[in-house]
Structures are given as C-alpha cells and as structure tokens.
Design an enzyme around this catalytic site. Structure first.
Site, mmCIF file in Angstrom:
data_model
loop_
_atom_site.group_PDB
_atom_site.id
_atom_site.type_symbol
_atom_site.label_atom_id
_atom_site.label_comp_id
_atom_site.label_asym_id
_atom_site.label_seq_id
_atom_site.Cartn_x
_atom_site.Cartn_y
_atom_site.Cartn_z
ATOM 1 N N SER A 240 26.046 1.386 -27.073
ATOM 2 C CA SER A 240 25.442 2.690 -27.341
ATOM 3 C C SER A 240 24.136 2.511 -28.128
ATOM 4 O O SER A 240 23.248 1.793 -27.676
ATOM 5 C CB SER A 240 26.460 3.571 -28.073
ATOM 6 O OG SER A 240 26.044 4.909 -28.110
ATOM 7 N N ASP A 465 27.786 7.851 -17.342
ATOM 8 C CA ASP A 465 27.901 7.896 -18.804
ATOM 9 C C ASP A 465 27.242 9.171 -19.343
ATOM 10 O O ASP A 465 26.120 9.514 -18.964
ATOM 11 C CB ASP A 465 27.210 6.663 -19.399
ATOM 12 C CG ASP A 465 27.500 6.468 -20.877
ATOM 13 O OD1 ASP A 465 27.467 7.451 -21.635
ATOM 14 O OD2 ASP A 465 27.748 5.323 -21.273
ATOM 15 N N HIS A 494 32.125 5.714 -21.867
ATOM 16 C CA HIS A 494 31.138 5.117 -22.760
ATOM 17 C C HIS A 494 31.724 3.851 -23.371
ATOM 18 O O HIS A 494 32.809 3.864 -23.933
ATOM 19 C CB HIS A 494 30.802 6.135 -23.844
ATOM 20 C CG HIS A 494 29.581 5.817 -24.642
ATOM 21 N ND1 HIS A 494 28.335 5.657 -24.072
ATOM 22 C CD2 HIS A 494 29.397 5.658 -25.980
ATOM 23 C CE1 HIS A 494 27.446 5.408 -25.017
ATOM 24 N NE2 HIS A 494 28.068 5.399 -26.172
#
Length: 532
Positions: A240, A465, A494
């Site tokens: 991320s 995502d 994710h």
C-alpha cells in the site's frame, strides 16, 4: 463548486502574475534562481545528512534486546532503536529514535541472505508485527524466513518512534460522528470547521515534527536503518503506502537496493500525490463495493439481505438512513457504519464476516453490529493508536505535496464524484480536508524514476484493488525500468502477497530467494472467492 467564479478568479491572478513578470523580468529571474538555489542547497544538505547519519548508524549498530513486555512481541523477537536526525539538512541537530524489531533467519548460516525490512502502509501503519509472521509460522513466508531476518519498524511519528498526535484520543474516537454526506451548506461548513480545527490541533500538539513528516524523510530513515543493520544493500517489502515509500527510496538510493517487492501500488506520478490519489480511490472503492454487493446477493440464501445487488444497495441505504435518524445503540451512525463496512471493499477476508454481522443485525442481534462498528471507550491503548495513525496519515500526506486551498475546488470535485460513487467520496473528503489549511510547508513530490544501479523490482497488484487502483502499478512499472508486474486478474483484495495464490506466492519466493523474475509480466488467475 461555483466553477465559473473560481476559474475567472484564478485566470485573473495568473494573468496578473505574467504581466508583472514581463515588466520586472530581471527581478523575477533572480527570485527563481534563488529559489532553485535554495532547493538544490537543501537537497544537497539532506543527501550529505543521510550519509552522515548512515555512517554513524553503521558504526553504532543496534543493541538488540528482548522487547518490552507491553509491546506484545515475545521472544525470540528482539527490539532495538535507531537514531536519526529530525531534519536531514541538519544531521548534527535534534535527533529522534525509531523503534525496530527482528526475528533472525531460521535457516543455516549458508542460507542467510540478510535482512528483509517491511512497511505495511498507511501512512501511519505500525510495522513491528512483521516478525510475528515467523513466530506464528505463516506458511506463505516459511521459505523467505529461512533466508532473511524479518525486520519491522515504526516509521517516524508512528507508535514508539517519536509519536505525534493531533487531538485527544478519546475525543478522536467518540461516536456518533456527523453523517459524512452533507444535506446542506451548513453541514459542509461544520465539517470544514472540524477539519480546520484538526489541522490547528496537529500544530499545537506536534508542530515540532510536522515539517519533517515526509515520505522522503522516511525513505532516508530507511537507509539509516539499513546501515544500522549492517546491510550494504536493502531488501524491502512494502504494501500500500509502503509501495510509495519504496518508490521514493529506489529513486533516492538506487544503488542501495538489492531486492524490492511492492504490493498494491500507489500511483507515484507527481500530479497524483495526494489529492488526485484520493479522488481516484473514491471511484475504485465504489467498484469494489459493487463487487461485494453482488457476492452478498449471490449468497442471499445465507444472508437474506437481497437477491440482487440493487436490493442489497437499497437495504444499505435503509440501514444508513435509520442510523442517521437514530444511531444504533446511541453510538453507531452513518459515519461509524462506513468505517465498519469499508473493510469489505478493502479485503476479501472481510466479505463473509461483514455480511454475517449485517444479517445478524437484521435478525435482531443489534449488539454484534455495535461491537463491530462502535469505539470501545475503555480501550485507551487502542484509541491512542488509532488517533496516532490518523495523525501520521494526515501529517505525511499534507506535508508531501501541495493541496488545493480553495474550498470551491474540493466542493466541485467531491460533489461530482459523489453522484456516481457515493460510498466513500464525502467521508474521504473530510478525512483529507485538514490539508487545505495545513499549518506548515507543503513540498513538491519527488519525481519517481529509475536511477543507475536500480535492480529489477517486483510489482504485485490486484486488478480491482479499491485502496490503490491498478493504474498505479502500471505507472510505477513505467518509471522503474526493468521491473516486472504480476497482476492478479479479476481480484481486488488489498495486499496480494498475504493471500494464498500459488501463482503469486511462488514468484515472490523465487524473486526474494534468487533475484530472478519472469522474462515477461505475468497475469495470475484470482485467488479463491470467499465462501459464506
């Protein structure tokens, strides 16, 4: 957002500036030269500062010890500290300490390849759980753990690394909060006031840290940690926001990278950081929210919420409206519902639990939803951690880049987006709005690109995502020459490297263990669809 007036005012301002420039060109050129000089001077000072700090850390090393009892990191995990400058342009000035931990490699001396350093994202994520993947015997990481020490750290401002704060934690979590979707201009004014007060609170409680809470500084910290570990080159896994940290590190220190895996990628383009990134995220969240509704409808025999996505959406809107009229248990309103339900678009693993709790609520079990969505006011440590995470998220995104300061821009963009993407748009807007009145300097994002010596980087991304849209992975691959992209087609969870999908898992292992990638990009079938 009053578009014509905004454009007219901006156009007049630009024209006036240009006219002034033509009349006083020498003065303008002198100002530009001074600004460029200051920028280059500071960049040079920071580059010098990180070398000084890294050399110092290499000499000092890390005094590994059993972790403090309250940290929840039992032996054989060890903890320590790395000292870094608050401001890398002043390496002999004020210092802060970063908390780090490790689990040593489980293989033989001959199998060991060094340390693998991890960042879970955020910004604001606590990274020190990473070594527990070894102690918990996570099967996805068994082979990698034989070759690497697993190293976690709290980035600057996070957790135990000079933590920052913007508001009293108990006030931060208190519920119910106002519905993020405004019904009137008065609602918008109230949210703007809260955002401005939050920014002011950050300055009051943590002003000494705010100018230095940038991704490039965290990347410099990462290089100092590398040196303190005794590693000539960095092995890094970022998820991320951790992918953006990796992208910035790879740009600043290309010759210091040995292996790098980035998973669920932030689009690193300058113009995307961070205002546009959040607008794009609102669209992607709606797409994944729709995916989840279709799954719930498919399993209507289990959950009884609705047998079409449209019916599930109508039930969501009814739940939202009822909670707005009378918060569930007095504490769960629309804002708290979004906070709970957004886990489903984030992670497939949340699909069934979220639907189960909603179904139970509809059957009369109110407490399950309250427990899941409402804050626990007795969890002082958890509430402090939540407030700290939000403070860091805000501080980094606000400091990394220049944000619109004109409310009309925000109002225009989010009003338009909300029409077709209502699930997260206004909630996200209010979360980021403190950046419009941020009290310290906002910088220009780094131009992420390959530098001489950067090895192949492995990029892993789910096609659908929500938090980091797929285009980010494509953009990073374009910028990092020689990188390879693994796409999990049709999937949207994710954090792909944490999910069982041999097509992905085996390639991540191969890369970390041998440095080898496929000759071409790879498309993997999606991991198993969640079962109700």
């Amino acid at each position: 957002m009053g578009r014509t007036a905004v454009l007219g005012a901006a156009g007049a301002l630009i024209a006036g500036t240009l006219i002034a420039g033509t009349v006083t060109a020498p003065a303008a050129e002198a100002r530009t030269a001074r600004a460029d000089s200051r920028h280059h001077d500071r960049a040079g000072a920071e580059a010098y500062g990180v070398r000084i700090a890294a050399e110092r850390a290499a000499r000092t090393g890390i005094a590994w010890k059993d972790c403090p009892k309250g940290w929840g990191l039992a032996a054989p995990i060890q903890c320590g500290w790395v000292t870094v400058p608050l401001d890398y342009a002043k390496p002999y000035g004020r210092k802060i300490e970063l908390a780090v931990d490790r689990h040593v490699s489980t293989g033989t001396k001959g199998e060991r390849q060094g340390a693998l350093v991890y960042n879970p994202g955020g910004p604001g994520g606590w990274g020190m759980r990473f070594p527990t993947r070894v102690t918990n015997k996570n099967p996805l990481w068994t082979k990698t753990a034989q070759a690497y020490d697993f190293v976690g750290f709290d980035p600057r401002g996070v957790g135990r690394s000079a933590p920052i704060s913007c508001v009293d934690p108990q006030e931060f979590v208190k519920a119910p909060k106002a519905d993020p979707v405004p019904d009137s201009e008065a609602d918008k004014r109230a949210q703007r006031k809260l955002a401005r007060e939050y920014a002011e609170g950050c300055a009051e409680r943590s002003g000494w840290m705010l100018p230095h809470m940038t991704t490039p500084n965290t990347a410099r910290d990462l290089d100092v940690i590398r040196a303190a570990l005794g590693e000539k080159k960095l092995n890094f896994l970022g998820v991320s926001y951790g992918t953006y940290l990796g992208a910035v590190y790879g740009t600043l220190f290309p010759t210091h990278v040995r292996r790098m895996v980035v998973d669920s990628v932030v689009d690193p383009a300058r113009e995307n950081i961070w205002y546009r990134a959040n607008l794009n995220q609102n669209v992607a969240f709606q797409v994944r929210w729709d995916d989840w509704k279709a799954w719930v409808a498919q399993h209507d025999s289990v959950y009884g919420i609705g047998d079409t996505p449209q019916k599930v959406e109508q039930e969501w809107l009814k739940l939202r409206a009822a909670a707005k009229k009378e918060p569930i248990g007095g504490v769960v309103g629309p804002a708290e519902l979004i906070g709970f339900f957004q886990s489903a678009p984030y992670y497939d693993s949340a699909w069934a639990p979220t639907a189960k709790i909603w179904s139970a609520y509809r059957a009369g079990d109110t407490q399950a939803l309250i427990d899941a969505a409402a804050p626990d006011m007795d969890d002082l440590a958890g509430n402090a951690s939540a407030e700290n995470g939000n403070a860091v998220y805000t501080a980094v995104e606000c400091a990394d880049a220049k944000w619109p300061t004109n409310w009309r821009t925000w109002d225009r963009d989010h009003t338009r987006l909300h029409r077709d993407h209502p699930f997260m748009t206004w909630s996200n807007a209010w979360m980021n709005l403190p950046c419009a009145t941020w009290p310290t300097k906002q910088r220009t994002p780094l131009n992420v690109k390959s530098g001489k010596g950067l090895p192949p980087v492995l990029i892993v991304q789910a096609e659908r995502d929500a938090a980091t849209p797929y285009e980010g992975a494509v953009e990073l691959q374009r910028r990092f020459k020689g990188s390879r992209l693994i796409t999990e087609k049709g999937a949207g969870s994710h954090g792909v490297t944490g999910i069982v999908n041999p097509c992905v898992n085996d390639r991540v292992d191969t890369y970390l263990l041998t440095g080898k990638t496929d000759r071409r990009d790879v498309t993997c079938a999606p991991h198993a669809t969640p079962k109700p």
